[in-house]
Design a protein around this motif. Structure first.
Motif, PDB file in Angstrom:
ATOM      1  N   SER A  47       1.271   6.773  -6.744  1.00 57.70           N
ATOM      2  CA  SER A  47       0.147   7.654  -7.061  1.00 57.70           C
ATOM      3  C   SER A  47       0.523   9.126  -6.881  1.00 57.70           C
ATOM      4  O   SER A  47       0.173   9.970  -7.710  1.00 57.70           O
ATOM      5  N   SER A  99       0.832  -1.201   0.000  1.00 55.44           N
ATOM      6  CA  SER A  99       0.000   0.000   0.000  1.00 55.44           C
ATOM      7  C   SER A  99       0.872   1.259   0.000  1.00 55.44           C
ATOM      8  O   SER A  99       0.520   2.257  -0.624  1.00 55.44           O
ATOM      9  N   LEU A 106       2.048   1.809  -3.518  1.00 56.32           N
ATOM     10  CA  LEU A 106       0.943   2.324  -4.324  1.00 56.32           C
ATOM     11  C   LEU A 106       0.711   3.806  -4.056  1.00 56.32           C
ATOM     12  O   LEU A 106       0.529   4.602  -4.985  1.00 56.32           O
ATOM     13  N   HIS A 107       0.740   4.193  -2.797  1.00 56.04           N
ATOM     14  CA  HIS A 107       0.545   5.605  -2.456  1.00 56.04           C
ATOM     15  C   HIS A 107       1.669   6.470  -3.028  1.00 56.04           C
ATOM     16  O   HIS A 107       1.420   7.543  -3.577  1.00 56.04           O
ATOM     17  N   LYS A 109       2.852  10.114  -9.725  1.00 55.57           N
ATOM     18  CA  LYS A 109       2.089  10.252 -10.967  1.00 55.57           C
ATOM     19  C   LYS A 109       1.330  11.585 -10.965  1.00 55.57           C
ATOM     20  O   LYS A 109       1.340  12.310 -11.954  1.00 55.57           O
ATOM     21  N   HIS A 110       0.689  11.901  -9.876  1.00 56.19           N
ATOM     22  CA  HIS A 110      -0.026  13.172  -9.762  1.00 56.19           C
ATOM     23  C   HIS A 110       0.939  14.337  -9.951  1.00 56.19           C
ATOM     24  O   HIS A 110       0.658  15.285 -10.686  1.00 56.19           O
TER      25      HIS A 110
END
Length: 84
Positions: free
Chosen positions: A58, A51, A54-55, A61-62
């Motif tokens: 993310s 997790s 993944l965070h 990517k943002h």
């Protein structure tokens, strides 16, 4: 705020001050990181290495797809960004 969080925030402050960041920036980064660490401590039972990966992905990517694009538009330049 836990002792561990305080220690980590102090490390951050030292690093930022060593890089000549303004006192306002050091303060802002410290506050937000402290809040994030506090949240992590509260939610640690639900956090797994997967997790976290993944965070982080993310957020990257943002940053690259949204924030950097906006910065490039303001500066009038175009750059090719990869997310490897």
């Amino acid at each position: 705020m836990s002792e561990l969080t305080k220690q980590e925030i102090e490390k951050l402050k030292i690093e930022l001050e060593g890089r000549n960041y303004s006192q306002r920036t050091v303060y802002d980064y410290s506050i937000h990181c402290g809040r994030f660490f506090d949240w992590l401590e509260k939610e640690s039972k639900e956090i797994t290495p997967e997790s976290i990966k993944l965070h982080i992905f993310s957020l990257k990517k943002h940053y690259y797809l949204v924030i950097m694009k906006e910065i490039q538009k303001k500066k009038g330049c175009v750059m090719s960004l990869s997310l490897s």
